[in-house]
Design a protein around this motif. Sequence first.
Motif, PDB file in Angstrom:
ATOM      1  N   THR A  84     -64.156 -46.338 -48.281  1.00  0.00           N
ATOM      2  CA  THR A  84     -64.440 -46.857 -46.594  1.00  0.00           C
ATOM      3  C   THR A  84     -63.399 -46.141 -45.622  1.00  0.00           C
ATOM      4  O   THR A  84     -63.688 -45.798 -44.596  1.00  0.00           O
ATOM      5  CB  THR A  84     -64.122 -48.431 -46.657  1.00  0.00           C
ATOM      6  OG1 THR A  84     -64.717 -49.082 -47.870  1.00  0.00           O
ATOM      7  CG2 THR A  84     -64.308 -49.023 -45.417  1.00  0.00           C
ATOM      8  N   THR A  85     -62.030 -46.095 -46.118  1.00  0.00           N
ATOM      9  CA  THR A  85     -61.065 -45.526 -45.212  1.00  0.00           C
ATOM     10  C   THR A  85     -61.313 -44.081 -44.843  1.00  0.00           C
ATOM     11  O   THR A  85     -60.950 -43.616 -43.757  1.00  0.00           O
ATOM     12  CB  THR A  85     -59.723 -45.689 -45.962  1.00  0.00           C
ATOM     13  OG1 THR A  85     -59.637 -45.256 -47.218  1.00  0.00           O
ATOM     14  CG2 THR A  85     -59.160 -46.923 -46.158  1.00  0.00           C
ATOM     15  N   LYS A  86     -61.864 -43.480 -45.937  1.00  0.00           N
ATOM     16  CA  LYS A  86     -62.127 -41.840 -45.637  1.00  0.00           C
ATOM     17  C   LYS A  86     -63.209 -41.879 -44.686  1.00  0.00           C
ATOM     18  O   LYS A  86     -63.140 -41.011 -43.943  1.00  0.00           O
ATOM     19  CB  LYS A  86     -62.305 -41.123 -46.869  1.00  0.00           C
ATOM     20  CG  LYS A  86     -61.021 -41.058 -47.511  1.00  0.00           C
ATOM     21  CD  LYS A  86     -61.273 -39.781 -48.787  1.00  0.00           C
ATOM     22  CE  LYS A  86     -60.116 -40.091 -49.756  1.00  0.00           C
ATOM     23  NZ  LYS A  86     -60.452 -39.198 -51.072  1.00  0.00           N
ATOM     24  N   PHE A  87     -64.249 -42.639 -44.980  1.00  0.00           N
ATOM     25  CA  PHE A  87     -65.382 -42.631 -43.935  1.00  0.00           C
ATOM     26  C   PHE A  87     -64.948 -42.834 -42.568  1.00  0.00           C
ATOM     27  O   PHE A  87     -65.593 -42.248 -41.479  1.00  0.00           O
ATOM     28  CB  PHE A  87     -66.470 -43.740 -44.427  1.00  0.00           C
ATOM     29  CG  PHE A  87     -67.377 -43.977 -43.241  1.00  0.00           C
ATOM     30  CD1 PHE A  87     -67.365 -45.154 -42.513  1.00  0.00           C
ATOM     31  CD2 PHE A  87     -68.439 -43.051 -42.974  1.00  0.00           C
ATOM     32  CE1 PHE A  87     -68.349 -45.569 -41.559  1.00  0.00           C
ATOM     33  CE2 PHE A  87     -69.217 -43.417 -41.918  1.00  0.00           C
ATOM     34  CZ  PHE A  87     -69.220 -44.620 -41.153  1.00  0.00           C
ATOM     35  N   LEU A  88     -63.800 -43.713 -42.243  1.00  0.00           N
ATOM     36  CA  LEU A  88     -63.592 -43.693 -40.714  1.00  0.00           C
ATOM     37  C   LEU A  88     -62.969 -42.487 -40.082  1.00  0.00           C
ATOM     38  O   LEU A  88     -63.372 -42.428 -38.832  1.00  0.00           O
ATOM     39  CB  LEU A  88     -62.586 -45.005 -40.673  1.00  0.00           C
ATOM     40  CG  LEU A  88     -62.859 -46.341 -41.072  1.00  0.00           C
ATOM     41  CD1 LEU A  88     -62.022 -47.170 -41.231  1.00  0.00           C
ATOM     42  CD2 LEU A  88     -64.000 -46.967 -40.023  1.00  0.00           C
ATOM     43  N   ARG A  89     -62.563 -41.598 -40.986  1.00  0.00           N
ATOM     44  CA  ARG A  89     -62.145 -40.509 -40.448  1.00  0.00           C
ATOM     45  C   ARG A  89     -63.185 -39.329 -40.009  1.00  0.00           C
ATOM     46  O   ARG A  89     -63.182 -38.870 -38.947  1.00  0.00           O
ATOM     47  CB  ARG A  89     -61.466 -39.535 -41.560  1.00  0.00           C
ATOM     48  CG  ARG A  89     -60.032 -39.378 -41.363  1.00  0.00           C
ATOM     49  CD  ARG A  89     -59.507 -38.251 -42.216  1.00  0.00           C
ATOM     50  NE  ARG A  89     -59.897 -38.255 -43.745  1.00  0.00           N
ATOM     51  CZ  ARG A  89     -59.535 -37.558 -44.702  1.00  0.00           C
ATOM     52  NH1 ARG A  89     -59.502 -36.018 -44.472  1.00  0.00           N
ATOM     53  NH2 ARG A  89     -59.754 -37.775 -45.947  1.00  0.00           N
ATOM     54  N   TRP A  90     -64.460 -39.612 -40.580  1.00  0.00           N
ATOM     55  CA  TRP A  90     -65.529 -38.744 -40.245  1.00  0.00           C
ATOM     56  C   TRP A  90     -66.563 -39.373 -39.463  1.00  0.00           C
ATOM     57  O   TRP A  90     -67.433 -38.836 -38.836  1.00  0.00           O
ATOM     58  CB  TRP A  90     -66.274 -38.316 -41.539  1.00  0.00           C
ATOM     59  CG  TRP A  90     -65.596 -37.711 -42.459  1.00  0.00           C
ATOM     60  CD1 TRP A  90     -65.203 -38.175 -43.905  1.00  0.00           C
ATOM     61  CD2 TRP A  90     -65.265 -36.314 -42.269  1.00  0.00           C
ATOM     62  NE1 TRP A  90     -64.596 -36.695 -44.396  1.00  0.00           N
ATOM     63  CE2 TRP A  90     -64.540 -35.931 -43.495  1.00  0.00           C
ATOM     64  CE3 TRP A  90     -65.522 -35.410 -41.496  1.00  0.00           C
ATOM     65  CZ2 TRP A  90     -64.041 -34.451 -43.707  1.00  0.00           C
ATOM     66  CZ3 TRP A  90     -64.919 -33.894 -41.682  1.00  0.00           C
ATOM     67  CH2 TRP A  90     -64.326 -33.500 -42.625  1.00  0.00           C
ATOM     68  N   LYS A  91     -66.203 -40.469 -39.152  1.00  0.00           N
ATOM     69  CA  LYS A  91     -67.050 -41.466 -38.378  1.00  0.00           C
ATOM     70  C   LYS A  91     -67.747 -40.978 -37.113  1.00  0.00           C
ATOM     71  O   LYS A  91     -69.065 -40.657 -36.792  1.00  0.00           O
ATOM     72  CB  LYS A  91     -66.556 -42.886 -38.170  1.00  0.00           C
ATOM     73  CG  LYS A  91     -67.600 -44.102 -37.767  1.00  0.00           C
ATOM     74  CD  LYS A  91     -66.968 -45.302 -37.322  1.00  0.00           C
ATOM     75  CE  LYS A  91     -65.952 -45.326 -36.370  1.00  0.00           C
ATOM     76  NZ  LYS A  91     -66.300 -46.353 -35.397  1.00  0.00           N
ATOM     77  N   LEU A  92     -66.763 -40.181 -36.219  1.00  0.00           N
ATOM     78  CA  LEU A  92     -66.995 -39.744 -35.025  1.00  0.00           C
ATOM     79  C   LEU A  92     -67.864 -38.594 -35.050  1.00  0.00           C
ATOM     80  O   LEU A  92     -68.786 -37.952 -34.405  1.00  0.00           O
ATOM     81  CB  LEU A  92     -65.941 -39.530 -34.207  1.00  0.00           C
ATOM     82  CG  LEU A  92     -65.196 -40.961 -33.506  1.00  0.00           C
ATOM     83  CD1 LEU A  92     -63.957 -40.454 -32.894  1.00  0.00           C
ATOM     84  CD2 LEU A  92     -66.504 -41.550 -32.698  1.00  0.00           C
TER      85      LEU A  92
END
Lengths: 359, 351
Positions: free
Chosen positions: B88-96
Amino acid sequence: MVLLKIKFTQQRRVHLAQGLWLLSWTAVIWGAIIFCLGVYLKMELLRRDEVMDNTEIHVVPNILIIVGLASIGTNWVASCVCQDSLDATRFPRWKVLLLGWFPVAAVLCCLLISVVVLSFALQGRLEESLKVGLRNGIRFYKDTDVPGRCYQKETIDRLQMEFRCCGNNNFKDWFEVQWVSSRYLNFTSKDVKDRIRSNVDGRYLLDGVPFSCCNPSSPRPCLRYTLTDNNAHFNYEYQSEELNLYSRGCRQALTDYYMELMNSTGPGVLSVILIQMSVILGMRYLQTAVEGIMALEDPEGESDGFLLEKGVKETMEDLKVKALIMLQFRLVDPIATEGSSEDADLEKAEKEASPTPAS
Amino acid sequence: MAFLKLTFSKNKRDKLAQVLWILNWVSVVTGILLFSMGLFLKVEINKRVELMAERDIQYVPNMLIAVGLIACAINFLGGKICYDCVDTTKFLRWKLILLPYIMCTFFFTFCVLVGALMCYSMHGELEESLNLGLTEAIRFYKDTDTPGRCFLKRTVDLLQIEFKCCGNNGYKDWFQIQWISNRYLDMSKKDVLDRLRSNVRGKYLMDGVPFSCCNINSPRPCIQQQISNNSAHFNYEHQTEELNLWMKGCRQALLEYYTHIVQSIGLTVLITWLFELSVLTGVRYLQTSLENGLRQGDLNSESDGWLLENGLMETARINLNIMKNIGKCNQIDTANNGDPNIDVPSSSIAH
């Protein structure tokens, strides 16, 4: 007196086993490479089978193939031995096999050395074989209607174009042979009749060559008939013309090709010999070190590894005696079994009768 | 109403991310394959560039090389993104980046399709180029002393030997041009002068072909001169003789060779396109389900994934409106008496 003794601690033994395991797997891969080289060389020789008279040269790739396969098996066994060598329960089952392994590995090395020697020594035989094969090929060039020889023309044409060569020694070989079949000769024509009468065998000889001798690099369209007649062609001098036809003979071209092929396998074979010999030496040290440790019944301790238990001379004498005993045993046994048992009784009686040396 | 909606539990999402990671790496390999096929085609065309006239056929291998390299880069990034989406935490990096990435990849797959179609459309250009190139090459066969053309004879000879062909359309092409240089013609001979005078342009024409036209499979030694004269050779009829020379024209032989290569490449590119499209669909589902999970506030629960938020027609209409309004914001609003600087109160019914 032991030959080349080295002390092996537990640590050193482990390192030796691991290093030897890696080395034997390298030797397996090299064995596979040698096998592939042998197969490739054999295929190349088989491709030009029709212009070779005998198959003596095939001994080189055959040995390479056999040695490659044997080397794969032998070194795979060596790697299994290395894996089991540090485990006292598993090593004993390899003891008997190792006795046979060393002679096999030594024979492999000898075969590899013989391959290197043979590939140089057989060059003369290869040239002879090619000379006879090409001479026949050129002689039967015209026989495209004789079963068994009908592809000779295509083979020779393809060969001359692929190897950029002409004839056996050079293009003049075509002047001595009738290469135009009689089916295509008009026997009513004066020119044909003259040519046939001009030689003893009644052959239609001409100073021309087939089209496959033509050199594409020539700046001039190919001249292949009336080659010796300077006046037949404009601005043409037969003696100084070099680019018109291929100047090399096919025997020379093919010999060069095969020698190059065999020489290029030379470095590979030499490195396999080196690797195999180091595997043999390492295996001997490992065997003696592990057997020494097993005799001491202390798996953590030191042991000696050596090449030969006694010196070279003594070992040779020992082997001689053993071999003689084996031979004698075989010869004497069926003839005089009673005689030998009598001798044994006599010896026993002597021993009992002889007084023990009193101190 | 979403387009092709699917529900994803946390487990399903994680599995999807892992599968997509592997598929992205497979796509990197196919990208390398595309690149090497483009390189191979370029090398093959350049080998015979002397026999081809100037035409736009270099576009196809260049396009394949570019597409292969971009595919490697895009799928490498995609693999990294999918690998991180499990956490989850790493996904937030790529969200945009995820949505722009998907749109870029979507346009890129169009490029892959265009590359595949270009492979199949190359045929016509190639044929014309070969036709012109071979005509020129045959015409300059004799010019082995002209710098720039001195190796053309060797090239044509080797071509005819290798591809088993003769002339442009057939061996008769050699009858229409002078392929023996004047340097080797004896101008004092009557025969030569007759031939030169027999045609308008004063060329030495003969019914003969170069040696490279000779067929290896002929049972008879090759007849290269006086081909159309039946009485010049014993037991010879030029109308029925098929094995003496190569019957195929070099243009057809080369065309068949290149068409075979290009068609296999085109098929591979089409398969790669389908594969890329399916990977893109998976990534889109992953993106929408993760974003919906975020919107719900709990990424560990179930969430919906879809291809388009609204139906196909809705999305098309919305996008069209957006594009119309992009154009409009620069235009002057003439609805309220024309002058935008005057503040005209809206005519509301007061009191």
